[in-house]
Design an enzyme around this catalytic site. Structure first.
Site, PDB file in Angstrom:
ATOM      1  N   ARG A  50      25.900 -23.302  34.385  1.00 57.61           N
ATOM      2  CA  ARG A  50      26.239 -24.296  35.400  1.00 57.61           C
ATOM      3  C   ARG A  50      26.188 -25.716  34.850  1.00 57.61           C
ATOM      4  O   ARG A  50      26.954 -26.571  35.233  1.00 57.61           O
ATOM      5  CB  ARG A  50      25.271 -24.160  36.575  1.00 57.61           C
ATOM      6  N   ASP A 185      16.178  -2.379  30.045  1.00 55.08           N
ATOM      7  CA  ASP A 185      14.756  -2.341  30.362  1.00 55.08           C
ATOM      8  C   ASP A 185      14.098  -2.694  29.041  1.00 55.08           C
ATOM      9  O   ASP A 185      14.021  -1.848  28.145  1.00 55.08           O
ATOM     10  CB  ASP A 185      14.340  -0.938  30.814  1.00 55.08           C
ATOM     11  N   HIS A 186      13.667  -3.948  28.883  1.00 50.47           N
ATOM     12  CA  HIS A 186      13.311  -4.384  27.534  1.00 50.47           C
ATOM     13  C   HIS A 186      12.129  -3.623  26.943  1.00 50.47           C
ATOM     14  O   HIS A 186      11.963  -3.574  25.734  1.00 50.47           O
ATOM     15  CB  HIS A 186      13.107  -5.909  27.471  1.00 50.47           C
ATOM     16  N   LYS A 190      10.874  -1.978  22.661  1.00 52.13           N
ATOM     17  CA  LYS A 190       9.652  -2.314  21.918  1.00 52.13           C
ATOM     18  C   LYS A 190       9.400  -1.259  20.856  1.00 52.13           C
ATOM     19  O   LYS A 190       9.569  -0.060  21.105  1.00 52.13           O
ATOM     20  CB  LYS A 190       8.446  -2.393  22.878  1.00 52.13           C
ATOM     21  N   GLU A 224      -1.513  -8.119  32.665  1.00 51.26           N
ATOM     22  CA  GLU A 224      -1.181  -9.418  32.073  1.00 51.26           C
ATOM     23  C   GLU A 224      -2.166 -10.464  32.568  1.00 51.26           C
ATOM     24  O   GLU A 224      -2.520 -10.462  33.744  1.00 51.26           O
ATOM     25  CB  GLU A 224       0.218  -9.868  32.530  1.00 51.26           C
ATOM     26  N   ASP A 243       9.061  -5.237  40.127  1.00 48.07           N
ATOM     27  CA  ASP A 243       9.185  -5.978  38.868  1.00 48.07           C
ATOM     28  C   ASP A 243       8.783  -5.118  37.670  1.00 48.07           C
ATOM     29  O   ASP A 243       9.359  -5.259  36.587  1.00 48.07           O
ATOM     30  CB  ASP A 243       8.285  -7.233  38.955  1.00 48.07           C
ATOM     31  N   HIS A 248       9.690  -0.565  33.898  1.00 52.00           N
ATOM     32  CA  HIS A 248       8.923  -0.402  32.658  1.00 52.00           C
ATOM     33  C   HIS A 248       7.921   0.761  32.714  1.00 52.00           C
ATOM     34  O   HIS A 248       7.873   1.598  31.823  1.00 52.00           O
ATOM     35  CB  HIS A 248       8.161  -1.682  32.312  1.00 52.00           C
ATOM     36  N   LYS A 348      -0.733  -9.007  37.526  1.00 52.55           N
ATOM     37  CA  LYS A 348      -0.760 -10.335  36.915  1.00 52.55           C
ATOM     38  C   LYS A 348      -2.136 -10.948  37.149  1.00 52.55           C
ATOM     39  O   LYS A 348      -2.840 -10.560  38.071  1.00 52.55           O
ATOM     40  CB  LYS A 348       0.319 -11.221  37.535  1.00 52.55           C
TER      41      LYS A 348
HETATM   42  C1  BG6 Z   1       9.397  -8.545  32.840  1.00 56.12           C
HETATM   43  C2  BG6 Z   1       8.795  -8.926  34.163  1.00 56.12           C
HETATM   44  O1  BG6 Z   1      10.350  -7.545  32.993  1.00 56.12           O
HETATM   45  O2  BG6 Z   1       8.370  -8.096  31.969  1.00 56.12           O
HETATM   46  C3  BG6 Z   1       7.708  -9.962  33.993  1.00 56.12           C
HETATM   47  O3  BG6 Z   1       9.818  -9.426  35.007  1.00 56.12           O
HETATM   48  C4  BG6 Z   1       6.688  -9.498  32.980  1.00 56.12           C
HETATM   49  O4  BG6 Z   1       7.097 -10.247  35.226  1.00 56.12           O
HETATM   50  C5  BG6 Z   1       7.365  -9.063  31.709  1.00 56.12           C
HETATM   51  O5  BG6 Z   1       5.794 -10.562  32.728  1.00 56.12           O
HETATM   52  C6  BG6 Z   1       6.380  -8.451  30.730  1.00 56.12           C
HETATM   53  O6  BG6 Z   1       7.039  -8.229  29.538  1.00 56.12           O
HETATM   54  P1  BG6 Z   1       6.258  -8.241  28.158  1.00 56.12           P
HETATM   55  O7  BG6 Z   1       7.284  -7.860  27.149  1.00 56.12           O
HETATM   56  O8  BG6 Z   1       5.711  -9.615  27.984  1.00 56.12           O
HETATM   57  O9  BG6 Z   1       5.179  -7.217  28.322  1.00 56.12           O
END
Ligand code: BG6
Length: 504
Positions: A50, A185-186, A190, A224, A243, A248, A348
């Site tokens: 944007r 899904d990151h 890992k 976290e 989330d 995850h 969190k």
């Molecule tokens: C994300 C969430 O997908 O993963 C966040 O939206 C979270 O809320 C994060 O903090 C955690 O990822 P990582 O790789 O730091 O464990």
């Protein structure tokens, strides 16, 4: 299988180029791939956002991001400049058709100049409500007509419940083939998460005992210390269940519970994982309280620093009912896992930052040692440390040196940092390279996303219908709400989240 430079000439169009994800994650990952000689010989990155910026301003901003967030530290000026020559930027309103026609022209002129057909990646680093608009514009402009060479990358959250995820999948299916859609899904990128499959399926030792006959229960903890930071607006629409658990944590559980795949073909692996999700025992609405617990953090202390309550965070409703902690118990109704409980929890502002999977084995069938020898006895545990420590530990009993027979638990340890000297790629490096090479194994298929939402539907419905009356219910810096302890204590078990150095 990723090999150097086998990637074809590629254009990466990032919708949301001026946003946080591009700055913190995508560009440092692409730059590290460049350093590792893993980027295609010819590539162009086109950021769209944007904000209005020149190419130069955009590159400067990305350079700062790389210097700040890249695992390989500050970028060397010469190398950065060589890389940055391939980056362009355009300020854009994604609702306008002309933007997409311009992208089309730009790609066509590159193809002419390079005399090749480009692989096209359209990365959606944009709020979920924009995905449908952008995807259908891409379709209408004919940008993704080559089904083999055009791919769409979609960040989570994918929908906000089963109905919205289904609707989005349906919409995307009108425009793209499933094989063109890469839902991220990151966690799956890992290193330690990918290693779960290597550990299970490249060793003969563990699979024979990987079932209900030997395993008592499985726990997954992702805790976290961070709060919601600047993401209060998004988090208010999500909460911990959506989330983290829906994606995850359920994916980690799938990697533990899946049957051995016949091959590492993307669909074979994803079929085995979706089998797990489909076998998760349905819970009724009236039973939700026995399977799911929620919490929200109050003010408290993290590492000696006072932190505010969730309700006092930026962009958060002062009476918010959004959960920042969720725990979920489930069973998998198949031969392998019948009646083995799986416990997931995430939160969190917890006491520590740790992601760990614990497989707790059953006790020995007969205790032959006298009582005084086994006072310290513990059942075997296999502990997979995902982050920040990375490693695998097998806990077993050993005789403590001395004249009497006294048993204590000891660990067999595989520690990444002591074993390897090479750096560990960030999840986004792995995943971006996979997208460029067309390998969808680590990405979520439509049916996986829907199956995961389906499992959580009774919890979502029940929590929506009955907002919590006791939020906030845990102080920042604690292990979550008391109800979470009760959830597992009812089964005669307790939460385990062992960091590497820990003995118990
Ligand atoms: C994300 C969430 O997908 O993963 C966040 O939206 C979270 O809320 C994060 O903090 C955690 O990822 P990582 O790789 O730091 O464990």
């Amino acid at each position: 299988m990723q090999t150097i430079n086998q990637t074809e000439p590629t254009v990466i169009v990032i919708f949301g180029g001026s946003g946080d994800l591009t700055w913190r994650k995508l560009m440092p990952a692409l730059y590290n791939l460049y350093l590792a000689d893993m980027m295609p010989k010819k590539f162009m990155i086109l950021g769209l956002g944007r904000q209005d910026m020149s190419d130069q301003q955009f590159r400067k901003r990305l350079h700062e991001g790389v210097n700040k967030f890249s695992r390989s530290g500050k970028a060397d000026a010469k190398t950065w400049n060589r890389f940055a020559k391939n980056i362009l930027y355009k300020g854009a309103d994604f609702n306008k058709a002309e933007i997409y026609n311009n992208i089309k022209k730009q790609i066509a002129s590159l193809e002419k100049e390079w005399d090749t057909t480009l692989t096209r990646i359209f990365y959606m680093a944009i709020p979920p409500q924009m995905i449908e608009v952008v995807a259908s514009r891409i379709g209408k402009a004919g940008l993704a007509a080559d089904k083999l060479k055009s791919r769409l990358v979609i960040e989570k959250p994918f929908g906000r419940d089963l109905a919205t995820a289904k609707a989005l999948n349906k919409k995307l299916a009108e425009i793209f083939e499933e094989c063109q859609i890469y839902r991220i899904d990151h966690y799956l990128g890992k290193e330690t998460v990918q290693n779960i499959m290597a550990f299970r399926f490249a060793n003969a030792l563990f699979e024979p005992i990987w079932n209900r006959n030997y395993i008592d229960h499985v726990q997954v903890t992702v805790s976290e210390q961070l709060g919601v930071e600047d993401r209060g607006g998004y988090y208010e629409t999500a909460g911990a269940l959506r989330d983290m658990i829906q994606n995850h944590l359920l994916q980690l559980a799938c990697l533990i519970a899946m049957e051995p795949p016949v091959s590492f073909n993307a669909d074979e692996v994803r079929n085995r994982k979706v089998d797990v999700l489909r076998a998760v025992r349905k819970i009724s609405h009236s039973d939700v309280h026995n399977y799911a617990v929620r919490g929200q953090y109050d003010a408290g202390w993290i590492n000696g620093k006072k932190v505010v309550a969730y309700r006092s965070e930026k962009s958060v409703d002062p009476n918010s009912k959004t959960e920042t902690f969720a725990a979920f118990k489930f069973f998998i109704d198949n031969w392998c896992w019948q009646n083995v409980p799986f416990y997931l929890r995430t939160g969190k502002r917890m006491n520590e930052t740790i992601s760990v999977i614990t497989i707790q084995f059953k006790p020995v069938p007969h205790q032959a040692f006298p009582q005084e020898s086994v006072e310290n006895w513990q059942p075997n545990k296999l502990i997979l440390n995902i982050q920040p420590d990375m490693g695998i530990r097998l806990r077993f009993q050993a005789k403590q040196p001395g004249l009497s027979m006294y048993l204590t638990p000891v660990d067999m340890l595989f520690d990444y940092s002591n074993t390897y000297t090479v750096g560990t790629p960030e999840a986004y490096e792995t995943l971006l390279l996979d997208v460029m090479q067309g390998d969808a194994t680590l990405f979520m298929r439509a049916d996986q996303v829907e199956a995961a939402w389906e499992i959580l539907t009774p919890v979502i419905d029940t929590w929506n219908a009955n907002p919590s009356v006791n939020f906030p219910n845990y102080a920042a810096g604690m292990q979550g709400p008391e109800d979470a302890e009760a959830l597992i204590a009812r089964d005669g078990k307790s939460w385990i989240a062992m960091a590497f150095g820990e003995k118990n």
